[in-house]
Design a protein around this motif. Sequence first.
Motif, mmCIF file in Angstrom:
data_model
loop_
_atom_site.group_PDB
_atom_site.id
_atom_site.type_symbol
_atom_site.label_atom_id
_atom_site.label_comp_id
_atom_site.label_asym_id
_atom_site.label_seq_id
_atom_site.Cartn_x
_atom_site.Cartn_y
_atom_site.Cartn_z
ATOM 1 N N UNK A 19 0.841 -1.188 0.000
ATOM 2 C CA UNK A 19 0.000 0.000 0.000
ATOM 3 C C UNK A 19 0.881 1.243 0.000
ATOM 4 N N UNK A 20 0.262 2.400 0.033
ATOM 5 C CA UNK A 20 0.988 3.665 -0.104
ATOM 6 C C UNK A 20 1.393 4.237 1.245
ATOM 7 N N UNK A 21 2.662 4.657 1.332
ATOM 8 C CA UNK A 21 3.173 5.359 2.506
ATOM 9 C C UNK A 21 3.458 6.791 2.076
ATOM 10 N N UNK A 22 2.793 7.770 2.732
ATOM 11 C CA UNK A 22 2.894 9.173 2.360
ATOM 12 C C UNK A 22 4.072 9.838 3.085
ATOM 13 N N UNK A 23 4.844 10.622 2.367
ATOM 14 C CA UNK A 23 6.040 11.248 2.899
ATOM 15 C C UNK A 23 5.773 12.682 3.353
ATOM 16 N N UNK A 29 5.643 6.395 -1.323
ATOM 17 C CA UNK A 29 6.325 5.171 -1.722
ATOM 18 C C UNK A 29 5.383 4.003 -1.485
ATOM 19 N N UNK A 30 5.635 2.912 -2.164
ATOM 20 C CA UNK A 30 4.859 1.691 -1.980
ATOM 21 C C UNK A 30 5.620 0.754 -1.049
ATOM 22 N N UNK A 31 4.928 0.202 -0.057
ATOM 23 C CA UNK A 31 5.590 -0.698 0.881
ATOM 24 C C UNK A 31 4.589 -1.705 1.432
ATOM 25 N N UNK A 216 10.513 7.611 8.480
ATOM 26 C CA UNK A 216 10.170 8.673 7.543
ATOM 27 C C UNK A 216 9.664 8.091 6.225
ATOM 28 N N UNK A 217 10.298 7.027 5.785
ATOM 29 C CA UNK A 217 9.801 6.181 4.716
ATOM 30 C C UNK A 217 10.595 4.890 4.788
ATOM 31 N N UNK A 218 10.348 3.937 3.897
ATOM 32 C CA UNK A 218 11.021 2.648 4.010
ATOM 33 C C UNK A 218 12.411 2.654 3.378
#
Length: 223
Positions: A19-23, A29-31, A216-218
């Motif tokens: 699914x989507x991870x918003x920065x 990003x997709x993770x 913060x993101x993957x």
Amino acid sequence: MYFNGSWDAKFDPLYTKINTFHLINGGSVQTNFMASSEKQFIAVYDGFKVLKLPYKQGQDFRQFSFFIFLPDASNALPNLSMKMSSEPDFINRHIPTKKVLVGNFRIPKFKISMGIEFSKIFKNLGLVLPFTITGDLSEMVDSLEARQYYVSQIVHKCFIEVNEVGTEAAAASAAILRAGCAPPIGKPIDFVADHPFLFLIRDDRSGVVLFMGYLLDNLQSSS
């Protein structure tokens, strides 16, 4: 320091989906996100939510848990972090104590590995003598040649991985009452950690925090 804990209630890998991870900067990003429909320890506050995921208790009296402090907005992590660092006993005052029904519940799998070299920072602060040959570390080093030793580097490295089974974390260095808004009984609470958040591993009995960091993101994380 090393920690390896299994969740008290493990996540089913069959429910793990991309699914989507918003920065913070507005990108995404997709993770992989883990999901569950089981009741969870969640507390809701003004501007953020807190999730507690207990680990299985070992043979001693200690009880560890993993916590996520999730701001409501994807760009609000800096404000939450500042609030946490400026208010005494902030963590202990915002620990979930009751399990609640969940609606949409997703948290990302992630892995962080990083290292920081602190020598220049300490020198800029005025701590110079240990880095020179005249530093004299004889009271710290049990050796006849101790006076010849000096500090060449101060390095901190850490690693943490969170997945369906639990958490593995390690860190090593050479040289961490405002009431929550209780949700109405029976009303499901959404907890979707799809934007930057603060996480920590804590000994519930003593209140000692073993590890703390930010996702913060993957790809870019801070710990």
